[in-house]
Scaffold this motif. Sequence first.
Motif, PDB file in Angstrom:
ATOM      1  N   LYS A   9       8.533  10.782 -11.056  1.00 42.80           N
ATOM      2  CA  LYS A   9       7.418  10.273 -10.266  1.00 42.80           C
ATOM      3  C   LYS A   9       7.948   9.477  -9.068  1.00 42.80           C
ATOM      4  N   GLY A  52       2.225   2.100  -3.237  1.00 42.89           N
ATOM      5  CA  GLY A  52       1.189   2.361  -4.241  1.00 42.89           C
ATOM      6  C   GLY A  52       0.920   1.210  -5.177  1.00 42.89           C
ATOM      7  N   ASN A 104       0.836  -1.195   0.000  1.00 45.77           N
ATOM      8  CA  ASN A 104       0.000   0.000   0.000  1.00 45.77           C
ATOM      9  C   ASN A 104       0.880   1.258   0.000  1.00 45.77           C
ATOM     10  N   LEU A 105       1.925   1.231   0.819  1.00 42.70           N
ATOM     11  CA  LEU A 105       2.801   2.399   0.919  1.00 42.70           C
ATOM     12  C   LEU A 105       3.446   2.749  -0.428  1.00 42.70           C
ATOM     13  N   ARG A 133       7.926  10.658  -0.251  1.00 34.10           N
ATOM     14  CA  ARG A 133       6.757  10.342   0.552  1.00 34.10           C
ATOM     15  C   ARG A 133       7.027   9.122   1.452  1.00 34.10           C
ATOM     16  N   MET A 179      -1.307   5.494   5.746  1.00 33.37           N
ATOM     17  CA  MET A 179      -1.023   4.611   4.626  1.00 33.37           C
ATOM     18  C   MET A 179      -2.084   4.708   3.538  1.00 33.37           C
ATOM     19  N   GLY A 184       0.667  11.165  -7.859  1.00 32.89           N
ATOM     20  CA  GLY A 184       1.908  10.677  -8.457  1.00 32.89           C
ATOM     21  C   GLY A 184       1.904   9.188  -8.711  1.00 32.89           C
ATOM     22  N   ILE A 185       1.074   8.459  -8.008  1.00 32.49           N
ATOM     23  CA  ILE A 185       1.225   7.013  -8.113  1.00 32.49           C
ATOM     24  C   ILE A 185       0.030   6.295  -8.711  1.00 32.49           C
ATOM     25  N   LYS A 214       7.198   8.968   5.573  1.00 29.47           N
ATOM     26  CA  LYS A 214       6.343   8.058   6.346  1.00 29.47           C
ATOM     27  C   LYS A 214       7.155   7.081   7.172  1.00 29.47           C
ATOM     28  N   ALA A 243      -1.918   6.615  -0.020  1.00 30.52           N
ATOM     29  CA  ALA A 243      -1.303   6.194  -1.278  1.00 30.52           C
ATOM     30  C   ALA A 243      -2.214   6.420  -2.486  1.00 30.52           C
ATOM     31  N   GLU A 250       7.685   9.741  -4.972  1.00 28.11           N
ATOM     32  CA  GLU A 250       7.308   8.565  -4.202  1.00 28.11           C
ATOM     33  C   GLU A 250       8.289   8.309  -3.073  1.00 28.11           C
TER      34      GLU A 250
END
Lengths: 257, 273
Positions: free
Chosen positions: A178, A129, A126-127, A185, B1, B9-10, A189, B4, A182
């Motif tokens: 991109k 993406g 999930n983290l 981010r 979480m 961006g993702i 986190k 996301a 990521e």
Amino acid sequence: MDAQIEPFISLQNVKKIYGSGTNQHLAVSDVTLDINAGELISIVGPSGCGKSTVLMILAGLISHEDGQVLIGNTDNPFDANRDIGMVFQQDLLLKWRTVIDNILLPAELLGLPVKESRERALDLINLVGLDGYEDKYPKQLSGGQRQRVSIARSLIHDPKLILMDEPFGALDALTREKMNLELLRIWEKSQKTILFVTHGISEAVLLGSRVAVLTAGPARMAANIPIELPYPRTLEMKTHEEFGKYCREIYDLLGMA
Amino acid sequence: MSQASTNPGISQEGSDVPTAPPPQNFVKKYSGPIAVQIACIALWQLISTTGGLPSYILPSPIETLATLADGSNDWFNNTMVTTVEIFGGFILAVIVGVAIALFFSWSTRLFTLFMPLLVALNMVPKVALGPIIIVWFSYGIFTNTLIAFAICFFPIVITTARGLREIEPELLYLSRTLKASKWQIFTKIQFPGSLPYLFSGMKVSAVLAVAGAIVGEFIGSERGLGYLMLQVQINLDTATMFMAVLMITLVGVILYGAVAFLEFILVKRGGQA
Ligand SMILES: Nc1ncnc2c1ncn2[C@@H]1O[C@H](COP(=O)(O)OP(=O)(O)OP(=O)(O)O)[C@@H](O)[C@H]1O
Ligand SMILES: [Mg+2]
């Protein structure tokens, strides 16, 4: 930098010679660098200057000749057996394992509890993406997605230090930008200390709280530039005058201006 | 979480995933090739019946099949003997070949010491060893199994040994930072990574094993499809020889199919190309 803070990593006059006898090659002549816990440091330098060598020394994979390498401090004890995560230019995913099983590889090697590791792997998916991709095979993913998996894999055992050796070097320019966002981010986190080796000067400035500049081999620290751009950083910052100034400074140091 | 998915961006990259191709229509995919093969047999029938060739030169497909009814050919036993030789030699080669390849993978020293020898031995035309093996072990099923083994052993060792060495150095670094044991690296990375190589060696060997067993039977034997061919050759019973070749081919196809099936289960289905 605040002198009071006990650094998490301290490299003091580190030197590395490959080979022996008449076949010696001085790869790193003198690298001194302190890194605080939770920092994201970029390392730039021309090809062959010894960046990977510095990472390998930090990972404990090769020895060094002179100087001192200390990792860990009182608040953040460091266990060399399980506190390192690595990401390379190639994703190094195992073709026969699904996304989640690839991410779980370090947990398996360390013998971590299976159930907790799986839950953690799903959180990491999930983290980075990739929700819904856990049962896909690497060949079903794009290059950027594969590199996300390898970042998740580097985090599965919750290491304190992540070493990244040109992780986005094989990606196209758009995907790379991109992935830069990521990574910022993920870093914010996960609160990890990250060493990020790159050839890309603007990438180094965009990501790093500091940029360590190494000069052509044998590697020598040319500068250690604090990047005073606020986090969270955005691609838009690349157009700022300050950003350009940092880049120019680094180009100058590398003799490329 | 949960952030996301809201990060612009993702979320986009999900769309450029290569999706699995739609399942191929079985009939569409295979009807063409099957039609071509049936056409070939029809052509064979046509030429053999209208081409004016005597049947000892070119028996028709129907004549060929008819030889199955001739009890003196003892098809069942002859086919069994040849099957045992082919499968026996092949399985022995897989066991010994993989064992030796594993032995090499344990030490670079052993690999560099013995690999050139293996490559050199691989150059020896194994078929030429047949008469020598018969001198050593006399003729029979065991000897022909050994000849099949000798001919299909090398591709298996050589490809498997290569496969076991094909491991990215960075992956080893990564494992070493986690203090992975040699055994863990072997079972989790090295061995599964070598399977595609092992199977490519096995596919080559499956074809060679058939040739090995038949050559063994030609050189010296009192049973088997190769033996049967020599027997009926004396009477110019070409139809039976044709049928024997078909039976040998059938055994080979079954072996190859079994290997390909195993490969599908163990390698292809699991994401490896
Ligand atoms: N195992 C080795 N034995 C001998 N020399 C080596 C070895 N590894 C690296 N070197 C040499 O040490 C120097 C530094 O190598 P290193 O891989 O650290 O450079 P790098 O900065 O990471 O380069 P790049 O940006 O191209 O990845 C190079 O000149 C290289 O040839
Ligand atoms: Mg490098």
